[in-house]
Design a protein around this motif. Sequence first.
Motif, PDB file in Angstrom:
ATOM      1  N   THR A   5      51.142  23.431 -55.643  1.00  0.00           N
ATOM      2  CA  THR A   5      51.129  22.294 -54.718  1.00  0.00           C
ATOM      3  C   THR A   5      51.266  22.807 -53.293  1.00  0.00           C
ATOM      4  N   VAL A   6      50.612  22.117 -52.381  1.00  0.00           N
ATOM      5  CA  VAL A   6      50.696  22.436 -50.960  1.00  0.00           C
ATOM      6  C   VAL A   6      51.050  21.148 -50.227  1.00  0.00           C
ATOM      7  N   ALA A   7      52.111  21.206 -49.432  1.00  0.00           N
ATOM      8  CA  ALA A   7      52.541  20.052 -48.632  1.00  0.00           C
ATOM      9  C   ALA A   7      52.522  20.453 -47.161  1.00  0.00           C
ATOM     10  N   VAL A   8      51.662  19.804 -46.406  1.00  0.00           N
ATOM     11  CA  VAL A   8      51.516  20.112 -44.981  1.00  0.00           C
ATOM     12  C   VAL A   8      52.640  19.444 -44.198  1.00  0.00           C
ATOM     13  N   ASP A   9      53.194  20.178 -43.225  1.00  0.00           N
ATOM     14  CA  ASP A   9      54.237  19.632 -42.359  1.00  0.00           C
ATOM     15  C   ASP A   9      53.617  18.513 -41.518  1.00  0.00           C
ATOM     16  N   GLN A  10      54.068  17.290 -41.730  1.00  0.00           N
ATOM     17  CA  GLN A  10      53.461  16.126 -41.097  1.00  0.00           C
ATOM     18  C   GLN A  10      53.538  16.192 -39.573  1.00  0.00           C
ATOM     19  N   ASN A  11      54.678  16.594 -39.036  1.00  0.00           N
ATOM     20  CA  ASN A  11      54.818  16.664 -37.573  1.00  0.00           C
ATOM     21  C   ASN A  11      53.870  17.695 -36.965  1.00  0.00           C
ATOM     22  N   ASP A  12      53.777  18.871 -37.611  1.00  0.00           N
ATOM     23  CA  ASP A  12      52.846  19.891 -37.118  1.00  0.00           C
ATOM     24  C   ASP A  12      51.421  19.363 -37.143  1.00  0.00           C
ATOM     25  N   TYR A  13      51.069  18.673 -38.224  1.00  0.00           N
ATOM     26  CA  TYR A  13      49.706  18.156 -38.375  1.00  0.00           C
ATOM     27  C   TYR A  13      49.393  17.103 -37.301  1.00  0.00           C
ATOM     28  N   LEU A  14      50.305  16.160 -37.129  1.00  0.00           N
ATOM     29  CA  LEU A  14      50.066  15.076 -36.168  1.00  0.00           C
ATOM     30  C   LEU A  14      50.040  15.564 -34.718  1.00  0.00           C
ATOM     31  N   ASN A  15      50.761  16.641 -34.436  1.00  0.00           N
ATOM     32  CA  ASN A  15      50.835  17.165 -33.072  1.00  0.00           C
ATOM     33  C   ASN A  15      49.896  18.336 -32.822  1.00  0.00           C
ATOM     34  N   ALA A  16      49.071  18.684 -33.806  1.00  0.00           N
ATOM     35  CA  ALA A  16      48.200  19.858 -33.685  1.00  0.00           C
ATOM     36  C   ALA A  16      47.063  19.629 -32.699  1.00  0.00           C
ATOM     37  N   VAL A  17      46.707  20.688 -32.019  1.00  0.00           N
ATOM     38  CA  VAL A  17      45.539  20.694 -31.150  1.00  0.00           C
ATOM     39  C   VAL A  17      44.307  20.625 -32.058  1.00  0.00           C
ATOM     40  N   THR A  18      43.295  19.885 -31.646  1.00  0.00           N
ATOM     41  CA  THR A  18      42.077  19.775 -32.434  1.00  0.00           C
ATOM     42  C   THR A  18      41.419  21.136 -32.562  1.00  0.00           C
ATOM     43  N   GLY A  19      40.973  21.467 -33.776  1.00  0.00           N
ATOM     44  CA  GLY A  19      40.300  22.739 -34.014  1.00  0.00           C
ATOM     45  C   GLY A  19      40.174  23.011 -35.487  1.00  0.00           C
ATOM     46  N   GLU A  20      39.615  24.173 -35.810  1.00  0.00           N
ATOM     47  CA  GLU A  20      39.438  24.587 -37.201  1.00  0.00           C
ATOM     48  C   GLU A  20      40.584  25.515 -37.582  1.00  0.00           C
ATOM     49  N   TYR A  21      41.474  25.018 -38.435  1.00  0.00           N
ATOM     50  CA  TYR A  21      42.650  25.768 -38.860  1.00  0.00           C
ATOM     51  C   TYR A  21      42.383  26.410 -40.220  1.00  0.00           C
ATOM     52  N   ARG A  22      42.855  27.630 -40.389  1.00  0.00           N
ATOM     53  CA  ARG A  22      42.735  28.330 -41.671  1.00  0.00           C
ATOM     54  C   ARG A  22      44.067  28.966 -42.023  1.00  0.00           C
TER      55      ARG A  22
END
Length: 99
Positions: free
Chosen positions: A72-89
């Motif tokens: 399972t992978v759970a993305v940190d919601q705050n990091d996701y919502l505050n992330a700069v637009t772009g291609e993340y890997r």
Amino acid sequence: MSNNRNGYYITMSASPMNIENTNYYIDYTVTAGTASIDTSDSVNGAAVVATQNVFATTDPMQGLTFATADVTVAVDQNDYLNAVTGEYRGTITFNLMAN
């Protein structure tokens, strides 16, 4: 699957998602078997190695052995919502190691 009679274990590591050549990161937690990693423990985007094995045999093996584990992978919601637009890997690596 392994045919090593001495058994085997599976390790896991993970690096935070980021935009290549930047300091923009999105952290996440990955869990597999008995191992768990929180990529917020990463230093400068380096991979974090789980302190537990995903799986390990406990007895000498008599034949082929198979192992499965839910991942399972759970993305940190705050990091996701505050992330700069772009291609993340990000990278999650599993290693099959002989005893």
